[in-house]
Design a protein around this motif. Structure first.
Motif, PDB file in Angstrom:
ATOM      1  N   VAL A  88       0.847  -1.197   0.000  1.00 45.43           N
ATOM      2  CA  VAL A  88       0.000   0.000   0.000  1.00 45.43           C
ATOM      3  C   VAL A  88       0.878   1.240   0.000  1.00 45.43           C
ATOM      4  O   VAL A  88       2.090   1.175   0.243  1.00 45.43           O
ATOM      5  CB  VAL A  88      -0.948   0.014   1.225  1.00 45.43           C
ATOM      6  N   THR A  89       0.267   2.395  -0.279  1.00 38.43           N
ATOM      7  CA  THR A  89       1.009   3.659  -0.226  1.00 38.43           C
ATOM      8  C   THR A  89       1.568   3.877   1.182  1.00 38.43           C
ATOM      9  O   THR A  89       0.845   3.759   2.165  1.00 38.43           O
ATOM     10  CB  THR A  89       0.090   4.838  -0.590  1.00 38.43           C
ATOM     11  N   GLY A  90       2.855   4.174   1.238  1.00 34.07           N
ATOM     12  CA  GLY A  90       3.494   4.317   2.550  1.00 34.07           C
ATOM     13  C   GLY A  90       3.660   2.984   3.256  1.00 34.07           C
ATOM     14  O   GLY A  90       3.862   2.946   4.474  1.00 34.07           O
ATOM     15  N   GLY A  91       3.602   1.895   2.476  1.00 31.67           N
ATOM     16  CA  GLY A  91       3.586   0.560   3.059  1.00 31.67           C
ATOM     17  C   GLY A  91       4.770   0.254   3.945  1.00 31.67           C
ATOM     18  O   GLY A  91       4.608  -0.301   5.035  1.00 31.67           O
ATOM     19  N   LEU A  92       5.975   0.624   3.533  1.00 27.39           N
ATOM     20  CA  LEU A  92       7.153   0.324   4.343  1.00 27.39           C
ATOM     21  C   LEU A  92       7.136   1.102   5.657  1.00 27.39           C
ATOM     22  O   LEU A  92       7.550   0.592   6.700  1.00 27.39           O
ATOM     23  CB  LEU A  92       8.426   0.636   3.564  1.00 27.39           C
ATOM     24  N   GLY A  93       6.615   2.349   5.603  1.00 25.45           N
ATOM     25  CA  GLY A  93       6.476   3.130   6.831  1.00 25.45           C
ATOM     26  C   GLY A  93       5.455   2.515   7.765  1.00 25.45           C
ATOM     27  O   GLY A  93       5.669   2.429   8.987  1.00 25.45           O
ATOM     28  N   ILE A  94       4.327   2.070   7.194  1.00 26.83           N
ATOM     29  CA  ILE A  94       3.282   1.449   8.010  1.00 26.83           C
ATOM     30  C   ILE A  94       3.778   0.133   8.593  1.00 26.83           C
ATOM     31  O   ILE A  94       3.508  -0.193   9.759  1.00 26.83           O
ATOM     32  CB  ILE A  94       2.008   1.234   7.162  1.00 26.83           C
ATOM     33  N   VAL A  95       4.542  -0.622   7.800  1.00 25.98           N
ATOM     34  CA  VAL A  95       5.152  -1.853   8.312  1.00 25.98           C
ATOM     35  C   VAL A  95       6.047  -1.544   9.513  1.00 25.98           C
ATOM     36  O   VAL A  95       6.052  -2.267  10.516  1.00 25.98           O
ATOM     37  CB  VAL A  95       5.963  -2.567   7.208  1.00 25.98           C
ATOM     38  N   SER A  96       6.795  -0.443   9.432  1.00 25.68           N
ATOM     39  CA  SER A  96       7.676  -0.046  10.540  1.00 25.68           C
ATOM     40  C   SER A  96       6.876   0.219  11.804  1.00 25.68           C
ATOM     41  O   SER A  96       7.263  -0.212  12.900  1.00 25.68           O
ATOM     42  CB  SER A  96       8.476   1.205  10.156  1.00 25.68           C
ATOM     43  N   ALA A 133      15.675  11.416   6.590  1.00 21.25           N
ATOM     44  CA  ALA A 133      15.251  12.058   7.838  1.00 21.25           C
ATOM     45  C   ALA A 133      13.803  11.706   8.161  1.00 21.25           C
ATOM     46  O   ALA A 133      13.445  11.494   9.333  1.00 21.25           O
ATOM     47  CB  ALA A 133      15.422  13.574   7.737  1.00 21.25           C
ATOM     48  N   TYR A 134      12.948  11.642   7.140  1.00 18.59           N
ATOM     49  CA  TYR A 134      11.550  11.241   7.332  1.00 18.59           C
ATOM     50  C   TYR A 134      11.495   9.820   7.910  1.00 18.59           C
ATOM     51  O   TYR A 134      10.752   9.548   8.863  1.00 18.59           O
ATOM     52  CB  TYR A 134      10.818  11.294   5.995  1.00 18.59           C
ATOM     53  N   SER A 135      12.275   8.912   7.338  1.00 20.44           N
ATOM     54  CA  SER A 135      12.283   7.516   7.785  1.00 20.44           C
ATOM     55  C   SER A 135      12.747   7.409   9.239  1.00 20.44           C
ATOM     56  O   SER A 135      12.158   6.683  10.041  1.00 20.44           O
ATOM     57  CB  SER A 135      13.198   6.681   6.884  1.00 20.44           C
ATOM     58  N   ALA A 136      13.804   8.143   9.568  1.00 17.75           N
ATOM     59  CA  ALA A 136      14.328   8.098  10.929  1.00 17.75           C
ATOM     60  C   ALA A 136      13.324   8.689  11.925  1.00 17.75           C
ATOM     61  O   ALA A 136      13.142   8.155  13.028  1.00 17.75           O
ATOM     62  CB  ALA A 136      15.652   8.859  11.000  1.00 17.75           C
ATOM     63  N   SER A 137      12.662   9.783  11.543  1.00 15.77           N
ATOM     64  CA  SER A 137      11.660  10.399  12.418  1.00 15.77           C
ATOM     65  C   SER A 137      10.478   9.460  12.647  1.00 15.77           C
ATOM     66  O   SER A 137       9.939   9.361  13.756  1.00 15.77           O
ATOM     67  CB  SER A 137      11.162  11.712  11.810  1.00 15.77           C
ATOM     68  N   LEU A 138      10.078   8.772  11.583  1.00 18.44           N
ATOM     69  CA  LEU A 138       8.970   7.812  11.684  1.00 18.44           C
ATOM     70  C   LEU A 138       9.301   6.716  12.697  1.00 18.44           C
ATOM     71  O   LEU A 138       8.500   6.428  13.605  1.00 18.44           O
ATOM     72  CB  LEU A 138       8.699   7.215  10.306  1.00 18.44           C
ATOM     73  N   VAL A 139      10.466   6.104  12.559  1.00 21.38           N
ATOM     74  CA  VAL A 139      10.839   5.006  13.445  1.00 21.38           C
ATOM     75  C   VAL A 139      11.036   5.506  14.879  1.00 21.38           C
ATOM     76  O   VAL A 139      10.654   4.825  15.842  1.00 21.38           O
ATOM     77  CB  VAL A 139      12.105   4.300  12.928  1.00 21.38           C
ATOM     78  N   ALA A 140      11.616   6.693  15.034  1.00 21.41           N
ATOM     79  CA  ALA A 140      11.807   7.253  16.375  1.00 21.41           C
ATOM     80  C   ALA A 140      10.472   7.434  17.082  1.00 21.41           C
ATOM     81  O   ALA A 140      10.327   7.111  18.270  1.00 21.41           O
ATOM     82  CB  ALA A 140      12.543   8.587  16.284  1.00 21.41           C
ATOM     83  N   LYS A 193       1.666   9.792   0.704  1.00 25.54           N
ATOM     84  CA  LYS A 193       0.958  10.174  -0.518  1.00 25.54           C
ATOM     85  C   LYS A 193       1.344  11.595  -0.927  1.00 25.54           C
ATOM     86  O   LYS A 193       1.582  11.889  -2.105  1.00 25.54           O
ATOM     87  CB  LYS A 193      -0.548  10.080  -0.281  1.00 25.54           C
ATOM     88  N   LYS A 194       1.433  12.486   0.060  1.00 24.72           N
ATOM     89  CA  LYS A 194       1.795  13.875  -0.208  1.00 24.72           C
ATOM     90  C   LYS A 194       3.226  13.981  -0.736  1.00 24.72           C
ATOM     91  O   LYS A 194       3.515  14.773  -1.649  1.00 24.72           O
ATOM     92  CB  LYS A 194       1.653  14.699   1.080  1.00 24.72           C
ATOM     93  N   ASN A 195       4.123  13.174  -0.180  1.00 23.38           N
ATOM     94  CA  ASN A 195       5.537  13.225  -0.579  1.00 23.38           C
ATOM     95  C   ASN A 195       5.848  12.399  -1.825  1.00 23.38           C
ATOM     96  O   ASN A 195       6.973  12.410  -2.314  1.00 23.38           O
ATOM     97  CB  ASN A 195       6.422  12.739   0.578  1.00 23.38           C
ATOM     98  N   GLY A 196       4.850  11.654  -2.306  1.00 19.95           N
ATOM     99  CA  GLY A 196       5.047  10.876  -3.525  1.00 19.95           C
ATOM    100  C   GLY A 196       5.836   9.596  -3.339  1.00 19.95           C
ATOM    101  O   GLY A 196       6.493   9.126  -4.280  1.00 19.95           O
TER     102      GLY A 196
END
Length: 428
Positions: A88-96, A133-140, A193-196
């Motif tokens: 899904v969109t943002g799937g790897l972030g949601i998985v995290s 930086a987005y990825s690191a902030s998400l996981v933090a 979705k906003k960041n593409g």
């Protein structure tokens, strides 16, 4: 009397004294200057603080989380989550986020969750086109769930400080942690979705899916056995921590074989080393709390604030602001130990349940894990992602806003925290 205690305590903190040392010196100075109780009674109070069965859960949960973090469990949890959410969109972030929620039910701490999930997911998100930086902030931010979903060391510390049930706190943490995780998943989807950030399409064969599920069975068995044992009345939270240690060794050493037997003594020593400052603060704080009770300082502060406003909405808002500020510069467990005896009488006087207030306090201080200048999760995320701390301090604020929105919901809808303990018949 009160001025002597707190002026000394705060002065020593400003001078960078350890919290336990600052409490001890301030307490002894007050005893010798005003004699509110004998030094023998103060010493006995400290000893009684150390002599606590629930306190044993802290190093045990620390050891269990540490060994399972190194034992390959996080990798299996991520692989399983990808099957359902990876496309899904943002799937790897949601998985995290989801992996952090599941690992939180094993580790009991925020920083361990960030390390275990972030080391795998941040490079993978960057490879898929996510901003580093987005990825690191998400996981933090997702790592803060480690202090909210049980078993949580912060909940054990609060239960001891407030004199409430560890099981009740654990039970209340489930719905709160799920709401936090859901909110972070929703924001991840919207911002991706906003960041593409395009979904990474992963196609599994039926054989691969079965293989991933079978490989992950031991990983999912840990929280099921530990938490199921607590709520089923099989063992206490402290005994559950010991069961978690046994399962951690069994799975990491004998099943996944990613930890060597020779590493166990070091991991055990490391757990005691990490836990001992918190346990020492708890013991010393028992004597400090005895002085507070004798001087009636919490009651006087409560009366003073309640004379200004008796509005539950305004009072809880002020307490939230205080805790958010404290969380930016004070270690979480120390803040719980120091502030609980002061704030709890105030909120119970206006009808706030101690378990509900515990969840509000822990969620407030969990936000402190991702707010500078301390921000333990930010430092951990900075280390594993190779993004400078000052950059993360700028990119973290949208995530903090999401957490604060959830905090307001938990604060003013107490049934979110209380319905599950009541439904299970747990005394609150």
């Amino acid at each position: 009397m009160i001025a002597t205690l707190f002026v000394t305590f705060l002065t020593l903190l400003v001078l960078s004294f350890p919290i336990a040392a600052a409490q001890s010196i301030a307490s002894v100075l007050l005893i010798f200057s005003d004699d509110p109780l004998s030094i023998e009674s103060y010493t006995k109070a400290i000893v009684s603080g150390f002599n606590s069965f629930p306190l044993v859960a802290i190093p045990l949960f620390t050891f269990a989380g540490d060994i399972m973090g190194k034992g390959g469990i996080s990798k299996r949890l991520i692989n399983t989550s990808k099957i359902f959410l990876g496309n899904v969109t943002g799937g790897l972030g949601i998985v995290s986020v989801v992996a952090c929620m599941i690992f939180a039910a094993i580790s009991g701490t925020g920083s361990a969750t960030v390390a275990a999930i972030g080391l795998i997911m941040v490079p993978e998100m960057v490879k898929a086109g996510y901003d580093r930086a987005y990825s690191a902030s998400l996981v933090a931010t997702a790592g803060t769930i480690g202090t909210i979903i049980p078993p949580s060391i912060c909940m054990v510390v609060y239960a001891i400080a407030a004199g409430t049930s560890v099981t009740a706190m654990f039970t209340a943490g489930f719905p709160v942690g799920i709401i936090v995780g859901t909110a972070l998943c929703i924001y991840t989807y919207i911002s991706s979705k906003k960041n593409g950030y395009k979904p990474v399409i992963i196609r599994y064969t039926f054989k691969e899916i079965i293989g991933i599920f079978i490989d992950a069975i031991p990983s999912f068995a840990v929280p099921l056995i530990v938490l199921g044992g607590i709520y089923g009345g099989v063992f206490t939270p402290t005994e559950a921590a010991a069961a978690g240690c046994f399962l951690g060794v069994l799975i990491s050493v004998l099943i996944y074989k990613e930890v060597k037997i020779s590493e166990i003594p070091y991991l055990a020593f490391r757990s005691v080393y990490i836990s001992s400052p918190v346990m020492f603060i708890i013991g010393v704080s028992t004597g400090f709390g005895r002085l507070l009770a004798i001087t009636q300082m919490p009651i006087k502060i409560a009366d003073l604030i309640l004379s200004i406003t008796s509005s539950t909405i305004l009072l809880m808002l002020l307490i939230n602001v205080l805790l958010l500020i404290v969380g930016t510069f004070m270690e979480t467990n120390a803040a719980i130990i120091i502030l609980t005896p002061i704030l709890l009488p105030m909120v119970t006087a206006i009808g706030i349940n101690p378990v509900h207030f515990g969840m509000v306090m822990i969620l407030n201080l969990a936000i402190g894990f991702v707010t500078p200048p301390v921000g333990a999760n930010l430092f951990m995320a900075s280390e594993i992602s190779r993004v400078r701390f000052d950059i993360l301090a700028k990119t973290i604020w949208p995530w903090v806003f999401v957490m604060v929105c959830v905090l307001m919901l938990i604060t003013y809808v107490p049934e979110i925290s209380l319905f599950l303990p009541r439904m299970l018949g747990i005394r609150i």
